[in-house]
Write an enzyme that holds these catalytic residues in place. Structure first.
Site, short mmCIF file in Angstrom:
data_model
loop_
_atom_site.label_atom_id
_atom_site.label_comp_id
_atom_site.label_asym_id
_atom_site.label_seq_id
_atom_site.Cartn_x
_atom_site.Cartn_y
_atom_site.Cartn_z
NE ARG A 1 39.06 43.81 39.70
CZ ARG A 1 37.73 43.70 39.55
NH1 ARG A 1 37.25 43.23 38.42
NH2 ARG A 1 36.91 44.04 40.51
NE ARG B 1 41.37 58.47 38.58
CZ ARG B 1 40.67 57.87 39.54
NH1 ARG B 1 40.90 58.12 40.80
NH2 ARG B 1 39.74 57.01 39.23
NE ARG C 1 43.19 32.88 47.32
CZ ARG C 1 43.93 32.31 48.26
NH1 ARG C 1 44.27 31.02 48.18
NH2 ARG C 1 44.33 33.01 49.31
NE ARG D 1 37.94 43.47 50.17
CZ ARG D 1 37.71 43.50 48.86
NH1 ARG D 1 38.18 44.46 48.12
NH2 ARG D 1 37.00 42.56 48.28
CD GLU E 1 36.49 41.04 51.93
OE1 GLU E 1 35.74 42.01 51.80
OE2 GLU E 1 37.19 40.58 50.99
CE1 TYR F 1 37.49 40.13 40.43
CE2 TYR F 1 39.75 39.98 39.69
CZ TYR F 1 38.82 40.42 40.60
OH TYR F 1 39.24 41.17 41.67
#
Ligand code: FAD
Ligand code: UDP
Length: 363
Positions: free
Chosen positions: A171, A175, A246, A277, A297, A345
């Site tokens: 996901r 780069r 989860r 996070r 979180e 997902y």
């Protein structure tokens, strides 16, 4: 009262279907066991700040039709998600790009970064990656894996990286340019009035009953068909096995300061920090309020009664899901959709696309 459709779940999938069905002249009833519409994209305003109650949501898509569709319901700002990652006392840009590599290795050019990664990969002898750990190592080498992926992923999923499917890590873009955009998609933004307003507009003119659980009312509602966006295994009373999820716990705090962390999303990638996070909601809308709202979180294993968030698409669960899916294909009245109904997902754009596809065949 007789309905054409009973729609279980006032989340994005249910709302898109209800909106289109109403347009097509169908009589719909939407129910949700929660006390509000919006499902997981629900936002709530606190001191002028749109707070993402079930986790930060950034709309992104490469599908022009879906972008135009969602823009019918709201204006979007030009927010570009650019999270940073904290590992101990080090701070890195995400996703993995030249800013990350430059900070990690003190280098400047793509050729230098590619050489370091290639050297690290060559020591590993991984042919076809079989799991998330191998996939991540093969993509970015050991340093990035150890500092930015391993701890975060194990906290997020409560499983070793070698026990997780590789698609999860794909996901994230990789780069060799100085570009911190977390997504490669052509269109991206945050709805200026929040996501709840989008869903409210989708459901305008549709009958909605909140705090209503399907399993308490299904035999009392007369509907030709049911669009079910809850958990598919719960629908069948878990008779073919319990699917794993989860769950996430949010610790949300209002702080009397203007700017707490300088960015909407800061990931904590080492295993010794208990949360994954911290979201500072105002930055999604370039907020200038004198106060701020943050959410930490914490990821946890789902158990019955908890809110399910992420399907755990490993071999065990996919096998169980396939059995439920086969069973569901024999239903003539009930159609399953959305993140929980399809155990997938799914990002928001894909959920809208799937709901519109169902509308094409169904309406
Ligand atoms: P849901 O929103 O889960 O809606 C299902 C609804 O059904 C719920 O409201 C539930 O209460 C209701 N329901 C279930 N069972 C019953 C029952 N028995 N009776 C009555 N009602 C019932 N996507 C993005 O594109 N960008 C992001 O940045 C992003 N961030 C995310 C962050 C987190 C933490 C999570 C968990 C997801 C994120 N997503 C993101 C994905 C996004 O949340 C989903 O794609 C979307 O919300 C799925 O919509 P849905 O309608 O399928 O499911
Ligand atoms: N990930 C990571 N480090 C990070 C951010 C993400 O290793 O700092 C991995 C982790 O395995 C996560 C996956 O990448 O589950 C996908 O991240 P994404 O931000 O897309 O997760 P979501 O927004 O769905 O929670």
């Amino acid at each position: 009262m007789k309905y054409d459709y009973l729609i279980v779940g006032a989340g994005l999938f249910g709302a898109v279907f209800a909106h289109e069905a109403k347009k097509a002249g169908k009589k719909c009833l939407v129910i949700d066991k929660r006390g509000h519409i919006g499902g997981n994209i629900y936002t709530e305003e606190i001191d002028g700040i749109q707070v993402h109650k079930y986790g930060a949501h950034i709309f992104h898509t490469s599908d022009k039709k879906i972008w135009e569709y969602i823009n019918e319901f709201s204006d979007f700002n030009n927010y570009i998600n650019s999270p940073v990652a904290v590992y101990g006392d080090e701070l890195y840009n995400l996703p993995f790009n030249m800013n990350t590599f430059s900070k990690m290795w003190g280098i400047k050019t793509p050729i230098e970064a590619q050489k370091i990664i290639a050297d690290q990969i060559s020591e590993l002898n991984i042919e076809e990656p079989k799991n998330l750990e191998e996939q991540a190592l093969k993509l970015v080498g050991r340093d990035v894996y150890e500092k930015l992926i391993k701890g975060y992923t194990q906290k997020q999923w409560g499983r070793e990286c070698k026990d997780l499917p590789s698609f999860i890590i794909k996901r994230l873009p990789l780069r060799f340019t100085y570009d911190n955009n977390y997504f490669n998609d052509r269109y991206q933004g945050i709805p200026v009035e929040g996501y709840t307003e989008i869903v409210r507009r989708m459901l305008e003119g549709v009958e909605v009953r909140l705090s209503t659980d399907y399993f308490d009312v299904n035999d009392k509602i007369d509907a030709d068909k049911v669009i079910y966006t809850g958990m598919i295994d719960e629908f069948y009373d878990y008779k073919l096995g319990v699917l794993e999820y989860r769950s996430v716990r949010f610790e949300t705090e209002k702080l009397e300061c203007e700017n707490y962390q300088g960015n909407a999303v800061v990931n904590y990638t080492s295993a010794d920090v208990p949360y994954t996070r911290i979201i500072e909601h105002k930055h999604f809308n370039f907020g200038t309020q004198p106060v701020t709202v943050i959410s930490r979180e914490y990821s946890s294993e789902w158990k019955q009664g908890d809110e399910p968030y992420y399907p755990v698409n490993n071999d065990r669960n996919n096998l169980i899901y396939d059995k439920y899916k086969r069973l569901s294909e024999s239903e003539d009245k009930t159609i399953f959709g959305g993140r929980l109904g399809e155990y997938k997902y799914y990002d928001m754009d894909k959920v809208i696309a799937a709901a519109l596809k169902l509308c094409e065949t169904e309406l």
